[in-house]
Design a protein around this motif. Structure first.
Motif, short mmCIF file in Angstrom:
data_model
loop_
_atom_site.label_atom_id
_atom_site.label_comp_id
_atom_site.label_asym_id
_atom_site.label_seq_id
_atom_site.Cartn_x
_atom_site.Cartn_y
_atom_site.Cartn_z
N GLU A 162 -2.50 -1.94 -12.48
CA GLU A 162 -3.07 -2.50 -14.06
C GLU A 162 -2.37 -1.68 -15.54
O GLU A 162 -2.32 -2.30 -16.17
N HIS A 163 -2.10 -0.66 -15.64
CA HIS A 163 -1.57 0.05 -16.44
C HIS A 163 -0.14 -0.16 -16.82
O HIS A 163 0.03 -0.37 -17.71
N GLY A 318 4.49 -5.07 -26.25
CA GLY A 318 4.80 -4.15 -25.52
C GLY A 318 4.46 -3.00 -25.19
O GLY A 318 3.69 -1.69 -24.94
N ARG A 319 5.14 -2.29 -25.94
CA ARG A 319 5.66 -0.95 -26.95
C ARG A 319 4.03 -0.87 -27.62
O ARG A 319 3.54 -0.10 -27.36
N VAL A 320 4.04 -1.20 -28.49
CA VAL A 320 3.04 -1.14 -29.34
C VAL A 320 0.96 -1.10 -28.56
O VAL A 320 0.61 -0.56 -28.49
N ALA A 321 1.34 -2.26 -27.54
CA ALA A 321 0.34 -1.97 -26.30
C ALA A 321 0.43 -0.63 -25.56
O ALA A 321 -0.81 -0.96 -25.17
N ALA A 322 0.96 -0.18 -25.49
CA ALA A 322 1.21 0.47 -24.52
C ALA A 322 0.97 1.92 -25.92
O ALA A 322 -0.03 3.09 -24.02
N VAL A 452 -9.72 0.63 -14.86
CA VAL A 452 -9.35 0.41 -16.09
C VAL A 452 -8.20 1.06 -16.57
O VAL A 452 -8.67 2.54 -15.90
N PRO A 453 -7.10 0.25 -17.28
CA PRO A 453 -6.02 1.48 -17.30
C PRO A 453 -7.14 2.21 -18.56
O PRO A 453 -8.38 2.17 -19.78
#
Length: 456
Positions: A162-163, A318-322, A452-453
């Motif tokens: 998930e993460h 993708g980086r911001v979502a991390a 849940v991440p």
């Protein structure tokens, strides 16, 4: 007794994720070169000849006969695309159920891809006044392409935890933009420079369509070789044949969907804001040429610019979502879309620089919102039902993707201005944002039985 000194699971998953990315690279050529840029004008030209049009462009009002219906040659590509998307809305859920039950997602993806590329290759024979084969080929290849994506999206759940999904999906979208953009660059160069290559323009277009089909088929081999099939995760299969079990599973899913209210809420939100995205993509060239009076070379440059900048947009999101979570990124992506659409309405005529700036902004939010939507939705899917739920995701997108273009067209008809028509698209992002803000991501992930991440 030693049990090993390292967990090799992440290494194995990363290798499969890299292999998985190649199918984004493979199929994006078909969507960029064929469906987005080259098929429509060629079909209008060929069907226009058959209809007896002398001005072979989108103003051709003469009709051709399609199963007893008299359709304007200039509108035929739009009708074919609409027919394929509506038909897909009925077919894809059945395909998704079949994919989950069979436990052979990789091979389903492969055979749908290769079948689709075969029909896409038949577009090479779209010439003279012979439009009928091309009409069948584009509808069938579009549907088969959608079927392959159902399996492809479902595989993402098998090869990532998930993460990891935001990063995996973002890399896939980014890889797809580069692959589709590279072939499109070559093909547009061939079409624009056809005289120097000693061929007429139509032959250059037909060869480009053939190259997209071969690209799709050829690069699909990489994930087929490097990925492995995973067994179906559900329990004992239901009685009956595979197709019968698939119909039963589909009906069960539709009945159970209200039991996952967050999944349903996100699907509704996605319907609206994705329709807005697709309408902006559809209308950008019309707006640039008809309202801002920009030339063909500027529009072509903008298409290529968007394709390659979207690569960076997908990776950036993708980086911001991390760090901040996909949910916040998608919300701010919708806000960004609204700002872009409103500001685009005030672009001055013939201002190439500002039009390109708008294209860069579109590319950044387009790559990010599309990539994160796929990974975010995967968290709300019950285990073992990935193909079926991703089929609903794709079917919902395809079955309603004409709403935005309808609003765009009606607004222009009522106001006579493409500026008002482009502003009208804001309503789709507003509605998407409304439903996104009603979403409880943590509850949705827990209801689906997934982990849940740490950041969502």
């Amino acid at each position: 007794m030693s049990t090993g000194i390292a967990d090799l699971g992440p290494v194995r998953r990363r290798a499969e994720q890299r292999a998985w990315n190649w199918y984004d690279w493979a199929n994006s050529a078909f969507y960029a070169t064929t469906l987005t840029v080259l098929f429509g004008p060629l079909m209008i030209t060929v069907a226009g000849r058959a209809a007896g049009c002398t001005d072979l462009d989108d103003t051709c009002k003469r009709t051709v006969d399609v199963l007893g219906l008299h359709l304007a040659a200039g509108s035929l590509p739009s009708y074919l695309t609409s027919f394929a998307t509506i038909l897909s809305a009925f077919i894809l859920p059945i395909v998704g159920a079949m994919v989950d039950r069979s436990g052979r997602k990789k091979m389903h993806m492969a055979w749908f891809a290769w079948s689709g590329s075969f029909f896409a290759a038949l577009l090479f024979f779209l010439r003279g006044e012979q439009w009928q084969l091309g009409a069948v080929a584009v509808v069938v290849s579009s549907i088969l392409g959608g079927c392959s994506l159902v399996s492809y999206y479902a595989i993402m759940v098998d090869i990532s935890e998930e993460h990891e999904r935001d990063a995996v999906s973002s890399r896939g979208w980014a890889f797809g933009y580069v692959g589709g953009g590279l072939l499109l660059l070559v093909n547009l160069g061939m079409v624009l420079g056809h005289d120097a290559l000693g061929m007429d323009k139509e032959l250059a277009v037909r060869l480009s369509l053939l190259s997209a089909a071969l690209w799709w088929a050829g690069f699909t081999i990489i994930p087929v070789v490097r990925l492995r099939d995973y067994p179906a995760r559900e329990g004992a299969p239901a009685p009956g044949g595979l197709l019968g079990r698939s119909f039963g599973q589909l009906f069960r899913t539709l009945k159970e969907l209200p039991s996952y209210p967050m999944t349903m809420t996100f699907l509704i939100a996605y319907l609206f804001y994705n329709d807005g995205i697709q309408t902006v993509i559809y209308s950008a060239s019309i707006y640039g040429s008809k309202q801002l009076h920009l030339g063909e070379s500027v529009l072509i440059a903008a298409i290529l610019l968007i394709q390659f900048v979207a690569f960076g947009g997908a990776l950036l999101f993708g980086r911001v979502a991390a760090r901040y979570g996909a949910y916040r990124c998608i919300i701010w992506g919708c806000v960004g879309w609204m700002a872009i659409v409103v500001l685009a309405a005030f672009l001055p005529d013939r201002n190439v620089a500002l039009f390109m700036v708008a294209g860069i902004a579109i590319a950044i939010v387009m790559g990010g919102t599309q990539a994160l939507s796929r990974s975010f939705y995967s968290l709300f899917i019950p285990r073992g039902r990935e193909g079926e739920y991703f089929a609903l995701y794709n079917a919902a997108e395809r079955g309603t993707s004409w709403f935005g273009t309808l609003v765009f067209g009606l607004t222009f008809q009522l106001t006579g201005s493409y500026r008002w028509a482009i502003v009208a698209i804001v309503i789709f992002f507003l509605l998407g944002l409304f439903f996104l803000l009603r979403l409880d991501p943590r509850r949705g992930v827990e209801d689906a039985g997934n982990r849940v991440p740490a950041v969502i």
